[in-house]
Design a protein around this motif. Sequence first.
Motif, PDB file in Angstrom:
ATOM      1  N   ARG A 126      22.838  14.452   6.410  1.00  0.00           N
ATOM      2  CA  ARG A 126      23.056  13.814   7.713  1.00  0.00           C
ATOM      3  C   ARG A 126      24.333  14.289   8.392  1.00  0.00           C
ATOM      4  NH1 ARG A 126      18.658  12.115   9.847  1.00  0.00           N
ATOM      5  NH2 ARG A 126      19.849  10.693  11.188  1.00  0.00           N
ATOM      6  N   ARG A 127      25.248  14.844   7.614  1.00  0.00           N
ATOM      7  CA  ARG A 127      26.474  15.367   8.214  1.00  0.00           C
ATOM      8  C   ARG A 127      26.224  16.712   8.892  1.00  0.00           C
ATOM      9  NH1 ARG A 127      31.184  14.386   3.788  1.00  0.00           N
ATOM     10  NH2 ARG A 127      32.506  15.044   5.557  1.00  0.00           N
ATOM     11  N   VAL A 128      25.195  17.416   8.436  1.00  0.00           N
ATOM     12  CA  VAL A 128      24.813  18.689   9.059  1.00  0.00           C
ATOM     13  C   VAL A 128      23.750  18.467  10.121  1.00  0.00           C
ATOM     14  CG1 VAL A 128      23.819  20.975   8.654  1.00  0.00           C
ATOM     15  CG2 VAL A 128      25.404  19.988   6.987  1.00  0.00           C
ATOM     16  N   HIS A 129      22.751  17.618   9.798  1.00  0.00           N
ATOM     17  CA  HIS A 129      21.643  17.309  10.708  1.00  0.00           C
ATOM     18  C   HIS A 129      21.684  15.817  11.027  1.00  0.00           C
ATOM     19  CE1 HIS A 129      19.769  21.213   9.642  1.00  0.00           C
ATOM     20  NE2 HIS A 129      20.153  20.928   8.417  1.00  0.00           N
ATOM     21  N   PRO A 130      22.529  15.372  11.950  1.00  0.00           N
ATOM     22  CA  PRO A 130      22.652  13.928  12.206  1.00  0.00           C
ATOM     23  C   PRO A 130      21.461  13.328  12.930  1.00  0.00           C
ATOM     24  CG  PRO A 130      24.041  15.166  13.713  1.00  0.00           C
ATOM     25  CD  PRO A 130      23.506  16.155  12.726  1.00  0.00           C
ATOM     26  N   GLY A 131      20.540  14.149  13.420  1.00  0.00           N
ATOM     27  CA  GLY A 131      19.383  13.656  14.155  1.00  0.00           C
ATOM     28  C   GLY A 131      19.477  13.960  15.635  1.00  0.00           C
ATOM     29  N   GLY A 132      18.410  13.654  16.356  1.00  0.00           N
ATOM     30  CA  GLY A 132      18.399  13.892  17.797  1.00  0.00           C
ATOM     31  C   GLY A 132      18.440  15.352  18.180  1.00  0.00           C
ATOM     32  N   GLY A 133      17.980  16.221  17.295  1.00  0.00           N
ATOM     33  CA  GLY A 133      17.978  17.648  17.586  1.00  0.00           C
ATOM     34  C   GLY A 133      19.328  18.310  17.424  1.00  0.00           C
ATOM     35  N   VAL A 134      20.313  17.580  16.897  1.00  0.00           N
ATOM     36  CA  VAL A 134      21.658  18.128  16.722  1.00  0.00           C
ATOM     37  C   VAL A 134      21.748  18.851  15.384  1.00  0.00           C
ATOM     38  CG1 VAL A 134      24.110  17.558  16.482  1.00  0.00           C
ATOM     39  CG2 VAL A 134      22.699  16.337  18.149  1.00  0.00           C
ATOM     40  N   LEU A 135      22.365  20.020  15.384  1.00  0.00           N
ATOM     41  CA  LEU A 135      22.637  20.770  14.168  1.00  0.00           C
ATOM     42  C   LEU A 135      24.069  21.272  14.269  1.00  0.00           C
ATOM     43  CD1 LEU A 135      21.755  22.023  11.520  1.00  0.00           C
ATOM     44  CD2 LEU A 135      20.782  23.921  12.783  1.00  0.00           C
ATOM     45  N   ARG A 136      24.954  20.733  13.467  1.00  0.00           N
ATOM     46  CA  ARG A 136      26.383  20.979  13.619  1.00  0.00           C
ATOM     47  C   ARG A 136      26.802  22.357  13.103  1.00  0.00           C
ATOM     48  NH1 ARG A 136      27.521  14.999  11.772  1.00  0.00           N
ATOM     49  NH2 ARG A 136      27.749  13.992  13.810  1.00  0.00           N
ATOM     50  N   SER A 137      27.922  22.831  13.615  1.00  0.00           N
ATOM     51  CA  SER A 137      28.543  24.037  13.073  1.00  0.00           C
ATOM     52  C   SER A 137      28.881  23.758  11.616  1.00  0.00           C
ATOM     53  CB  SER A 137      29.818  24.365  13.854  1.00  0.00           C
ATOM     54  OG  SER A 137      29.533  24.591  15.217  1.00  0.00           O
ATOM     55  N   THR A 138      28.516  24.698  10.741  1.00  0.00           N
ATOM     56  CA  THR A 138      28.539  24.429   9.308  1.00  0.00           C
ATOM     57  C   THR A 138      29.334  25.476   8.546  1.00  0.00           C
ATOM     58  OG1 THR A 138      26.355  23.399   9.510  1.00  0.00           O
ATOM     59  CG2 THR A 138      27.066  24.003   7.300  1.00  0.00           C
ATOM     60  N   VAL A 139      30.104  25.008   7.585  1.00  0.00           N
ATOM     61  CA  VAL A 139      30.815  25.880   6.657  1.00  0.00           C
ATOM     62  C   VAL A 139      29.893  26.160   5.488  1.00  0.00           C
ATOM     63  CG1 VAL A 139      32.859  26.175   5.219  1.00  0.00           C
ATOM     64  CG2 VAL A 139      32.994  24.792   7.309  1.00  0.00           C
ATOM     65  N   VAL A 140      29.619  27.435   5.229  1.00  0.00           N
ATOM     66  CA  VAL A 140      28.714  27.816   4.155  1.00  0.00           C
ATOM     67  C   VAL A 140      29.455  28.707   3.170  1.00  0.00           C
ATOM     68  CG1 VAL A 140      26.591  29.052   3.594  1.00  0.00           C
ATOM     69  CG2 VAL A 140      26.691  27.631   5.640  1.00  0.00           C
ATOM     70  N   ALA A 141      29.368  28.376   1.894  1.00  0.00           N
ATOM     71  CA  ALA A 141      29.975  29.183   0.833  1.00  0.00           C
ATOM     72  C   ALA A 141      28.937  29.446  -0.237  1.00  0.00           C
ATOM     73  CB  ALA A 141      31.184  28.466   0.243  1.00  0.00           C
ATOM     74  N   ASP A 142      28.744  30.723  -0.579  1.00  0.00           N
ATOM     75  CA  ASP A 142      27.747  31.103  -1.581  1.00  0.00           C
ATOM     76  C   ASP A 142      26.380  30.515  -1.267  1.00  0.00           C
ATOM     77  OD1 ASP A 142      29.692  32.530  -2.879  1.00  0.00           O
ATOM     78  OD2 ASP A 142      30.192  30.914  -4.266  1.00  0.00           O
ATOM     79  N   GLY A 143      26.040  30.508   0.015  1.00  0.00           N
ATOM     80  CA  GLY A 143      24.718  30.080   0.442  1.00  0.00           C
ATOM     81  C   GLY A 143      24.533  28.593   0.602  1.00  0.00           C
ATOM     82  N   GLU A 144      25.561  27.788   0.331  1.00  0.00           N
ATOM     83  CA  GLU A 144      25.416  26.335   0.391  1.00  0.00           C
ATOM     84  C   GLU A 144      26.385  25.731   1.400  1.00  0.00           C
ATOM     85  OE1 GLU A 144      25.962  22.435  -2.541  1.00  0.00           O
ATOM     86  OE2 GLU A 144      25.552  24.422  -3.397  1.00  0.00           O
ATOM     87  N   ALA A 145      25.901  24.744   2.163  1.00  0.00           N
ATOM     88  CA  ALA A 145      26.759  24.050   3.120  1.00  0.00           C
ATOM     89  C   ALA A 145      27.807  23.237   2.367  1.00  0.00           C
ATOM     90  CB  ALA A 145      25.924  23.137   4.009  1.00  0.00           C
ATOM     91  N   VAL A 146      29.074  23.492   2.689  1.00  0.00           N
ATOM     92  CA  VAL A 146      30.169  22.787   2.018  1.00  0.00           C
ATOM     93  C   VAL A 146      31.030  22.002   3.006  1.00  0.00           C
ATOM     94  CG1 VAL A 146      30.258  24.425   0.104  1.00  0.00           C
ATOM     95  CG2 VAL A 146      31.677  24.826   2.137  1.00  0.00           C
ATOM     96  N   GLY A 147      30.657  22.007   4.281  1.00  0.00           N
ATOM     97  CA  GLY A 147      31.407  21.264   5.272  1.00  0.00           C
ATOM     98  C   GLY A 147      30.921  21.576   6.670  1.00  0.00           C
ATOM     99  N   THR A 148      31.535  20.952   7.644  1.00  0.00           N
ATOM    100  CA  THR A 148      31.288  21.267   9.058  1.00  0.00           C
ATOM    101  C   THR A 148      32.612  21.680   9.685  1.00  0.00           C
ATOM    102  OG1 THR A 148      31.611  18.960   9.705  1.00  0.00           O
ATOM    103  CG2 THR A 148      29.350  19.661   9.235  1.00  0.00           C
ATOM    104  N   TRP A 149      32.541  22.258  10.857  1.00  0.00           N
ATOM    105  CA  TRP A 149      33.765  22.707  11.499  1.00  0.00           C
ATOM    106  C   TRP A 149      33.639  22.600  13.017  1.00  0.00           C
ATOM    107  CZ3 TRP A 149      34.220  27.366  14.498  1.00  0.00           C
ATOM    108  CH2 TRP A 149      33.049  28.143  14.523  1.00  0.00           C
ATOM    109  N   SER A 150      34.770  22.615  13.682  1.00  0.00           N
ATOM    110  CA  SER A 150      34.793  22.547  15.144  1.00  0.00           C
ATOM    111  C   SER A 150      35.859  23.492  15.682  1.00  0.00           C
ATOM    112  CB  SER A 150      35.073  21.118  15.621  1.00  0.00           C
ATOM    113  OG  SER A 150      36.331  20.673  15.142  1.00  0.00           O
ATOM    114  N   LEU A 151      35.670  23.891  16.907  1.00  0.00           N
ATOM    115  CA  LEU A 151      36.578  24.827  17.570  1.00  0.00           C
ATOM    116  C   LEU A 151      37.070  24.196  18.860  1.00  0.00           C
ATOM    117  CD1 LEU A 151      35.920  28.624  18.112  1.00  0.00           C
ATOM    118  CD2 LEU A 151      36.606  27.183  20.030  1.00  0.00           C
ATOM    119  N   ARG A 152      38.362  24.240  19.074  1.00  0.00           N
ATOM    120  CA  ARG A 152      38.941  23.725  20.318  1.00  0.00           C
ATOM    121  C   ARG A 152      39.831  24.796  20.934  1.00  0.00           C
ATOM    122  NH1 ARG A 152      43.673  21.102  21.420  1.00  0.00           N
ATOM    123  NH2 ARG A 152      44.114  20.794  19.204  1.00  0.00           N
ATOM    124  N   ARG A 153      39.622  25.056  22.213  1.00  0.00           N
ATOM    125  CA  ARG A 153      40.411  26.080  22.901  1.00  0.00           C
ATOM    126  C   ARG A 153      41.522  25.432  23.712  1.00  0.00           C
ATOM    127  NH1 ARG A 153      38.369  31.219  26.595  1.00  0.00           N
ATOM    128  NH2 ARG A 153      40.430  31.776  27.393  1.00  0.00           N
TER     129      ARG A 153
END
Length: 323
Positions: free
Chosen positions: A256-283
Amino acid sequence: MDEIVSHLLAVQAQDLHSARLALRARSSDLTAQAVDHALTVDRSLVVGWLGRGTLHLVHRDDYPWLLSLTAPARATTNRRRLRQEGVSEDDAERAVSVIEKALTEEGPLTRPDLAARMAAHGIPTAGQATPHLVMLATLRGISVLGPLEDGVQAFVLAEDWLGTRPGSSRTGARPEALSRLAQRYLKGHAPAKPVDLAAWTGLSLRDARAAFDSPGNQEAAEAESAGTFARLLPAFDPYLLGWKDRSFMVQAAHRRRVHPGGGVLRSTVVADGEAVGTWSLRRDGERIKINVDAFEPLSAHVERDLQRDALDVARFEGLTLSR
């Protein structure tokens, strides 16, 4: 870059910034400016409503046959949605004519530009009417999303932009096109099953099975996946959308942290093929800050890899990373 897009076949692109970052994650020296140049000047990349009824970035050579495969199912859904938005069939047909005339006479136009042209002819444009009307013109092979105008992607006449109107000539019988689809999909997604192809394209499971049953595709379906990696993958990345069952990449506890629902799919940190977190970018001006929300403490080597990848995100954007 063209090779990356061709290998992936299609990159979800309702958020063009995320689509650019998906290409970055699979390259070493690509820049956002180069992607925009391919869309605006080279015309080697285009965007249209293809798989799953959402916008996808594809190579121009793949657009016509992909549209011929996916447009019939999308058109059925499109008609239903237009009725729900209070747009009659007559108004929908008039809208297509207005869009074609406007693009012919005025060149590249953004979605708000086209909404204004349709509204001037008394065509309903409120709510979701406008996006589904411009989608209808695209599904008909009249328009395609190409160049960027002041940072916003604009619609152009497909025939002018691609040199041919999609659907105007034979792009291969449907069985041949389905076989081609499976071959190309498996190059970037094997191992996979028909149910994965159906989920990825929005085609029926029957079509997906027919595609896989073509000669040579069964062997490709059992191919080994590519090597492991540690990356900052953007929202709607192809790796996160390429299969129906994503349990091999996202543990149930973190789904649910990666796919919270409503068509949302968050930016994801992937290590060795597995999601290990999410991330965000601010300019902030000419600097960007990247924040990682790890599911569990990261190892030192993963942190080092992700620090390098964060620096590469900044390079790609032509900005400086705030540490």
